[in-house]
Motif scaffolding. Structure first.
Motif, PDB file in Angstrom:
ATOM      1  N   LEU A  59       0.871  -1.166   0.000  1.00  0.00           N
ATOM      2  CA  LEU A  59       0.000   0.000   0.000  1.00  0.00           C
ATOM      3  C   LEU A  59       0.908   1.215   0.000  1.00  0.00           C
ATOM      4  CD1 LEU A  59      -2.762   1.361   0.210  1.00  0.00           C
ATOM      5  CD2 LEU A  59      -2.624   1.080   2.700  1.00  0.00           C
ATOM      6  N   ASN A  60       0.750   2.068  -1.013  1.00  0.00           N
ATOM      7  CA  ASN A  60       1.604   3.239  -1.182  1.00  0.00           C
ATOM      8  C   ASN A  60       0.773   4.505  -1.254  1.00  0.00           C
ATOM      9  OD1 ASN A  60       4.013   1.626  -1.593  1.00  0.00           O
ATOM     10  ND2 ASN A  60       3.179   1.154  -3.612  1.00  0.00           N
ATOM     11  N   VAL A  61       1.323   5.598  -0.746  1.00  0.00           N
ATOM     12  CA  VAL A  61       0.725   6.917  -0.878  1.00  0.00           C
ATOM     13  C   VAL A  61       1.763   7.823  -1.537  1.00  0.00           C
ATOM     14  CG1 VAL A  61      -0.271   8.909   0.291  1.00  0.00           C
ATOM     15  CG2 VAL A  61      -0.695   6.600   1.177  1.00  0.00           C
ATOM     16  N   TYR A  62       1.358   8.472  -2.610  1.00  0.00           N
ATOM     17  CA  TYR A  62       2.224   9.399  -3.333  1.00  0.00           C
ATOM     18  C   TYR A  62       1.631  10.803  -3.258  1.00  0.00           C
ATOM     19  CZ  TYR A  62       3.915   5.119  -5.587  1.00  0.00           C
ATOM     20  OH  TYR A  62       4.428   3.882  -5.838  1.00  0.00           O
ATOM     21  N   ILE A  63       2.480  11.799  -3.363  1.00  0.00           N
ATOM     22  CA  ILE A  63       2.050  13.177  -3.533  1.00  0.00           C
ATOM     23  C   ILE A  63       2.430  13.570  -4.953  1.00  0.00           C
ATOM     24  CG2 ILE A  63       2.168  15.536  -2.696  1.00  0.00           C
ATOM     25  CD1 ILE A  63       1.133  13.394  -0.644  1.00  0.00           C
ATOM     26  N   PRO A  74       7.238   6.713  -2.953  1.00  0.00           N
ATOM     27  CA  PRO A  74       6.068   6.931  -2.096  1.00  0.00           C
ATOM     28  C   PRO A  74       6.407   7.846  -0.913  1.00  0.00           C
ATOM     29  CG  PRO A  74       6.453   4.569  -2.443  1.00  0.00           C
ATOM     30  CD  PRO A  74       7.636   5.300  -2.999  1.00  0.00           C
ATOM     31  N   ALA A  75       5.435   8.663  -0.531  1.00  0.00           N
ATOM     32  CA  ALA A  75       5.567   9.469   0.679  1.00  0.00           C
ATOM     33  C   ALA A  75       5.268   8.627   1.915  1.00  0.00           C
ATOM     34  CB  ALA A  75       4.602  10.660   0.615  1.00  0.00           C
ATOM     35  N   TRP A  76       4.545   7.526   1.710  1.00  0.00           N
ATOM     36  CA  TRP A  76       4.186   6.597   2.785  1.00  0.00           C
ATOM     37  C   TRP A  76       4.056   5.219   2.154  1.00  0.00           C
ATOM     38  CZ3 TRP A  76       0.294   3.177   3.845  1.00  0.00           C
ATOM     39  CH2 TRP A  76       0.087   2.818   5.174  1.00  0.00           C
ATOM     40  N   HIS A  77       4.438   4.164   2.891  1.00  0.00           N
ATOM     41  CA  HIS A  77       4.477   2.820   2.306  1.00  0.00           C
ATOM     42  C   HIS A  77       4.308   1.764   3.395  1.00  0.00           C
ATOM     43  CE1 HIS A  77       6.001  -0.519  -0.123  1.00  0.00           C
ATOM     44  NE2 HIS A  77       6.784  -0.807   0.892  1.00  0.00           N
ATOM     45  N   VAL A 107      -2.261  10.366  -4.148  1.00  0.00           N
ATOM     46  CA  VAL A 107      -2.526   9.174  -4.947  1.00  0.00           C
ATOM     47  C   VAL A 107      -2.317   7.951  -4.055  1.00  0.00           C
ATOM     48  CG1 VAL A 107      -1.865   7.840  -6.987  1.00  0.00           C
ATOM     49  CG2 VAL A 107      -1.728  10.345  -7.040  1.00  0.00           C
ATOM     50  N   LEU A 108      -3.347   7.122  -3.931  1.00  0.00           N
ATOM     51  CA  LEU A 108      -3.243   5.867  -3.191  1.00  0.00           C
ATOM     52  C   LEU A 108      -3.087   4.730  -4.184  1.00  0.00           C
ATOM     53  CD1 LEU A 108      -6.189   6.366  -0.697  1.00  0.00           C
ATOM     54  CD2 LEU A 108      -3.776   6.649  -0.205  1.00  0.00           C
ATOM     55  N   GLU A 109      -2.164   3.814  -3.891  1.00  0.00           N
ATOM     56  CA  GLU A 109      -1.905   2.681  -4.786  1.00  0.00           C
ATOM     57  C   GLU A 109      -1.832   1.396  -3.972  1.00  0.00           C
ATOM     58  OE1 GLU A 109       1.475   1.762  -8.059  1.00  0.00           O
ATOM     59  OE2 GLU A 109       2.189   2.069  -6.003  1.00  0.00           O
ATOM     60  N   GLY A 110      -2.636   0.424  -4.371  1.00  0.00           N
ATOM     61  CA  GLY A 110      -2.542  -0.914  -3.804  1.00  0.00           C
ATOM     62  C   GLY A 110      -1.957  -1.846  -4.848  1.00  0.00           C
ATOM     63  N   ILE A 111      -1.012  -2.685  -4.443  1.00  0.00           N
ATOM     64  CA  ILE A 111      -0.381  -3.629  -5.369  1.00  0.00           C
ATOM     65  C   ILE A 111      -0.620  -5.037  -4.844  1.00  0.00           C
ATOM     66  CG2 ILE A 111       1.752  -4.379  -6.484  1.00  0.00           C
ATOM     67  CD1 ILE A 111       2.837  -1.541  -6.059  1.00  0.00           C
ATOM     68  N   ARG A 112      -1.181  -5.887  -5.697  1.00  0.00           N
ATOM     69  CA  ARG A 112      -1.482  -7.259  -5.290  1.00  0.00           C
ATOM     70  C   ARG A 112      -0.197  -8.036  -5.045  1.00  0.00           C
ATOM     71  NH1 ARG A 112      -1.738 -12.682  -6.692  1.00  0.00           N
ATOM     72  NH2 ARG A 112      -3.709 -13.765  -6.372  1.00  0.00           N
ATOM     73  N   GLY A 113      -0.199  -8.806  -3.963  1.00  0.00           N
ATOM     74  CA  GLY A 113       0.940  -9.653  -3.621  1.00  0.00           C
ATOM     75  C   GLY A 113       0.857 -11.004  -4.301  1.00  0.00           C
ATOM     76  N   ARG A 114       1.580 -11.986  -3.752  1.00  0.00           N
ATOM     77  CA  ARG A 114       1.710 -13.295  -4.391  1.00  0.00           C
ATOM     78  C   ARG A 114       0.514 -14.214  -4.180  1.00  0.00           C
ATOM     79  NH1 ARG A 114       7.523 -15.308  -2.659  1.00  0.00           N
ATOM     80  NH2 ARG A 114       7.023 -16.962  -4.125  1.00  0.00           N
ATOM     81  N   ASP A 115      -0.313 -13.952  -3.161  1.00  0.00           N
ATOM     82  CA  ASP A 115      -1.386 -14.883  -2.825  1.00  0.00           C
ATOM     83  C   ASP A 115      -2.754 -14.222  -2.961  1.00  0.00           C
ATOM     84  OD1 ASP A 115      -3.233 -16.356  -0.718  1.00  0.00           O
ATOM     85  OD2 ASP A 115      -1.577 -17.728  -1.201  1.00  0.00           O
ATOM     86  N   THR A 117      -5.224 -14.450  -1.104  1.00  0.00           N
ATOM     87  CA  THR A 117      -5.857 -14.114   0.174  1.00  0.00           C
ATOM     88  C   THR A 117      -5.318 -12.828   0.779  1.00  0.00           C
ATOM     89  OG1 THR A 117      -4.260 -15.382   1.468  1.00  0.00           O
ATOM     90  CG2 THR A 117      -6.230 -16.559   0.703  1.00  0.00           C
ATOM     91  N   GLY A 118      -4.392 -12.159   0.127  1.00  0.00           N
ATOM     92  CA  GLY A 118      -3.786 -10.942   0.667  1.00  0.00           C
ATOM     93  C   GLY A 118      -4.619  -9.711   0.380  1.00  0.00           C
ATOM     94  N   ASP A 119      -5.474  -9.328   1.321  1.00  0.00           N
ATOM     95  CA  ASP A 119      -6.388  -8.206   1.116  1.00  0.00           C
ATOM     96  C   ASP A 119      -5.837  -6.916   1.711  1.00  0.00           C
ATOM     97  OD1 ASP A 119      -8.321  -9.782  -0.159  1.00  0.00           O
ATOM     98  OD2 ASP A 119      -9.094 -10.465   1.771  1.00  0.00           O
ATOM     99  N   ILE A 120      -6.043  -5.811   0.984  1.00  0.00           N
ATOM    100  CA  ILE A 120      -5.634  -4.481   1.430  1.00  0.00           C
ATOM    101  C   ILE A 120      -6.835  -3.564   1.257  1.00  0.00           C
ATOM    102  CG2 ILE A 120      -4.096  -2.525   1.035  1.00  0.00           C
ATOM    103  CD1 ILE A 120      -2.108  -4.519  -0.233  1.00  0.00           C
ATOM    104  N   ALA A 121      -7.224  -2.863   2.339  1.00  0.00           N
ATOM    105  CA  ALA A 121      -8.373  -1.962   2.298  1.00  0.00           C
ATOM    106  C   ALA A 121      -8.016  -0.627   2.925  1.00  0.00           C
ATOM    107  CB  ALA A 121      -9.554  -2.584   3.044  1.00  0.00           C
ATOM    108  N   VAL A 122      -8.725   0.435   2.496  1.00  0.00           N
ATOM    109  CA  VAL A 122      -8.537   1.792   3.011  1.00  0.00           C
ATOM    110  C   VAL A 122      -9.920   2.379   3.281  1.00  0.00           C
ATOM    111  CG1 VAL A 122      -7.643   4.098   2.495  1.00  0.00           C
ATOM    112  CG2 VAL A 122      -6.381   2.086   1.732  1.00  0.00           C
TER     113      VAL A 122
END
Length: 142
Positions: A59-63, A74-77, A107-115, A117-122
């Motif tokens: 999960l990344n946050v960019y300005i 990313p400004a936050w990761h 800008v918020l960016e989610g990148i899917r991992g290898r599995d 079942t790896g869920d990322i929510a905001v």
């Protein structure tokens, strides 16, 4: 849903199930904002995130500043950090703006991992100390 503390509700997330594959990206951009040096000094991006499952992605946050051709670093990761509950993130923006009176956005960016079942929510994305106060009120489904 962070707002209501229930499994039902509204939030944004990157789907990790088929047909998504490792490295797929989900991106959401906030509104363009203009801030003077003084305004940027007080401006903080706040949001809640939830990351759970095997082989989580990132999960990344960019300005992004107007005229940028790339997002840069990313400004936050967060990467493969499992959270059992919603976690609040606060990103002070003054360190990530060049000080000029430029237009910028988050800008918020989610990148899917290898599995799958790896869920990322905001959820509950908002600014404090600057305008607008609310970027995305997912409780209202906006």
């Amino acid at each position: 849903d962070h707002t209501r503390g229930k499994y039902t509700g509204y939030y944004i997330f990157i789907e990790a199930s088929y047909p998504r594959i490792e490295g797929d990206r989900a991106v959401i951009r906030g509104p363009w904002m203009t801030a003077s040096v003084y305004q940027a000094w007080w401006c903080t991006l706040n949001f809640y995130y939830h990351m759970q499952g095997d082989e989580l992605g990132s999960l990344n946050v960019y300005i992004e500043q107007e005229g940028d051709t790339e997002l840069g670093d990313p400004a936050w990761h967060r990467n493969t950090t499992e959270t059992l509950d919603w976690v609040k993130a606060d990103l002070w923006l003054a360190n990530h703006l060049d000080g000029a009176n430029n237009n910028w956005r988050v800008v918020l960016e989610g990148i899917r991992g290898r599995d799958y079942t790896g869920d990322i929510a905001v959820d509950d994305i908002f600014y404090t100390g600057c305008y607008p106060q609310v970027v995305c009120n997912s409780t209202l489904g906006e």
